[in-house]
Design a protein around this motif. Sequence first.
Motif, mmCIF file in Angstrom:
data_model
loop_
_atom_site.group_PDB
_atom_site.id
_atom_site.type_symbol
_atom_site.label_atom_id
_atom_site.label_comp_id
_atom_site.label_asym_id
_atom_site.label_seq_id
_atom_site.Cartn_x
_atom_site.Cartn_y
_atom_site.Cartn_z
ATOM 1 N N TYR A 26 3.345 14.573 6.730
ATOM 2 C CA TYR A 26 2.576 13.360 7.008
ATOM 3 C C TYR A 26 2.516 12.477 5.759
ATOM 4 N N GLN A 27 2.370 11.185 5.976
ATOM 5 C CA GLN A 27 2.259 10.217 4.891
ATOM 6 C C GLN A 27 0.935 10.396 4.168
ATOM 7 N N LYS A 28 0.966 10.472 2.823
ATOM 8 C CA LYS A 28 -0.247 10.533 2.005
ATOM 9 C C LYS A 28 -0.431 9.192 1.315
ATOM 10 N N TYR A 29 -1.700 8.808 1.080
ATOM 11 C CA TYR A 29 -1.932 7.530 0.420
ATOM 12 C C TYR A 29 -3.205 7.565 -0.413
ATOM 13 N N TRP A 30 -3.312 6.601 -1.312
ATOM 14 C CA TRP A 30 -4.458 6.398 -2.182
ATOM 15 C C TRP A 30 -4.919 4.969 -1.948
ATOM 16 N N CYS A 31 -6.160 4.812 -1.521
ATOM 17 C CA CYS A 31 -6.642 3.466 -1.248
ATOM 18 C C CYS A 31 -7.980 3.222 -1.930
ATOM 19 N N ARG A 32 -8.334 1.946 -2.032
ATOM 20 C CA ARG A 32 -9.557 1.549 -2.718
ATOM 21 C C ARG A 32 -10.437 0.739 -1.783
ATOM 22 N N GLY A 33 -11.727 1.051 -1.796
ATOM 23 C CA GLY A 33 -12.696 0.312 -1.011
ATOM 24 C C GLY A 33 -13.935 1.145 -0.783
ATOM 25 N N HIS A 34 -15.065 0.482 -0.653
ATOM 26 C CA HIS A 34 -16.320 1.202 -0.464
ATOM 27 C C HIS A 34 -16.330 1.974 0.862
ATOM 28 N N ALA A 35 -15.786 1.373 1.898
ATOM 29 C CA ALA A 35 -15.710 2.018 3.208
ATOM 30 C C ALA A 35 -14.243 2.267 3.539
ATOM 31 N N TRP A 36 -13.934 3.427 4.071
ATOM 32 C CA TRP A 36 -12.531 3.770 4.319
ATOM 33 C C TRP A 36 -11.901 2.884 5.378
ATOM 34 N N ALA A 65 -12.015 -0.210 5.568
ATOM 35 C CA ALA A 65 -11.535 -1.458 4.980
ATOM 36 C C ALA A 65 -10.903 -1.241 3.611
ATOM 37 N N CYS A 66 -10.441 -0.029 3.355
ATOM 38 C CA CYS A 66 -9.867 0.200 2.032
ATOM 39 C C CYS A 66 -8.435 -0.349 1.967
ATOM 40 N N THR A 67 -8.053 -0.761 0.759
ATOM 41 C CA THR A 67 -6.728 -1.319 0.518
ATOM 42 C C THR A 67 -5.824 -0.231 -0.030
ATOM 43 N N VAL A 68 -4.708 0.030 0.634
ATOM 44 C CA VAL A 68 -3.778 1.061 0.180
ATOM 45 C C VAL A 68 -3.099 0.585 -1.101
ATOM 46 N N LEU A 69 -3.229 1.380 -2.149
ATOM 47 C CA LEU A 69 -2.631 1.051 -3.438
ATOM 48 C C LEU A 69 -1.269 1.699 -3.613
ATOM 49 N N ILE A 70 -1.137 2.893 -3.055
ATOM 50 C CA ILE A 70 0.134 3.613 -3.166
ATOM 51 C C ILE A 70 0.196 4.632 -2.036
ATOM 52 N N GLN A 71 1.395 4.849 -1.518
ATOM 53 C CA GLN A 71 1.597 5.857 -0.480
ATOM 54 C C GLN A 71 2.928 6.536 -0.700
ATOM 55 N N THR A 72 2.990 7.768 -0.260
ATOM 56 C CA THR A 72 4.230 8.502 -0.453
ATOM 57 C C THR A 72 4.392 9.571 0.606
ATOM 58 N N GLN A 73 5.608 9.766 1.030
ATOM 59 C CA GLN A 73 5.952 10.905 1.853
ATOM 60 C C GLN A 73 6.850 11.827 1.043
ATOM 61 N N GLY A 108 -5.921 9.974 1.264
ATOM 62 C CA GLY A 108 -5.782 9.928 2.708
ATOM 63 C C GLY A 108 -4.478 10.522 3.217
ATOM 64 N N ILE A 109 -4.537 11.032 4.417
ATOM 65 C CA ILE A 109 -3.355 11.496 5.140
ATOM 66 C C ILE A 109 -3.325 10.704 6.438
#
Length: 175
Positions: free
Chosen positions: A46-56, A58-66, A106-107
């Motif tokens: 599954y795709q993994k990601y790192w995002c930023r935001g107070h609530a998930w 509305a978070c902004t994905v900063l980087i993702q990787t499979q 996140g996944i």
Amino acid sequence: MDFAFLLFMISLSVTRATITGPDAVNGSVGQSVHITCTYDTYYSNYQKYWCRGHAWEACTVLIQTQGPRKVNSDGRITATADNEAGEFSVTMERLTVNDQGWYWCGIERYFLDLLSPVKLKVNEADKLLPSFSDYLSDKETQRQKNSQYYFTWSVLRWVFFAILLVWAILVKLKI
């Protein structure tokens, strides 16, 4: 459709639903932080990601990787997924005060992403250690966010389970 297969799929929908990371991470301006989130190896593809935001939501994905490693466009964030160990690691370099805030490991899943909140606190050079009151307020905020998320998920997964179970029974009875 086979009834046993449906029950197996239902059980998968309410199990293995976890990704965990640190509650909070402290860093200093100009330095780097390393965050590791662990997940069940069931989610290796599954795709993994790192995002930023107070609530998930509305978070902004900063980087993702499979794949095994990914660096974002400005070179400050690196993500690595070790699918055999079930670890998703993020390194943020050259921290600034503006980097402080809520992030999420996140996944990506079809129905509902798996997420783990991480609060990043960035200290200026002259304030290397957080005060005890900062620690308590961060922990309390984190506890509230976790309890809301896990309560919502615990209710939703059983509602989903009940719907799938009723559907499976109806299919078996061919109504």
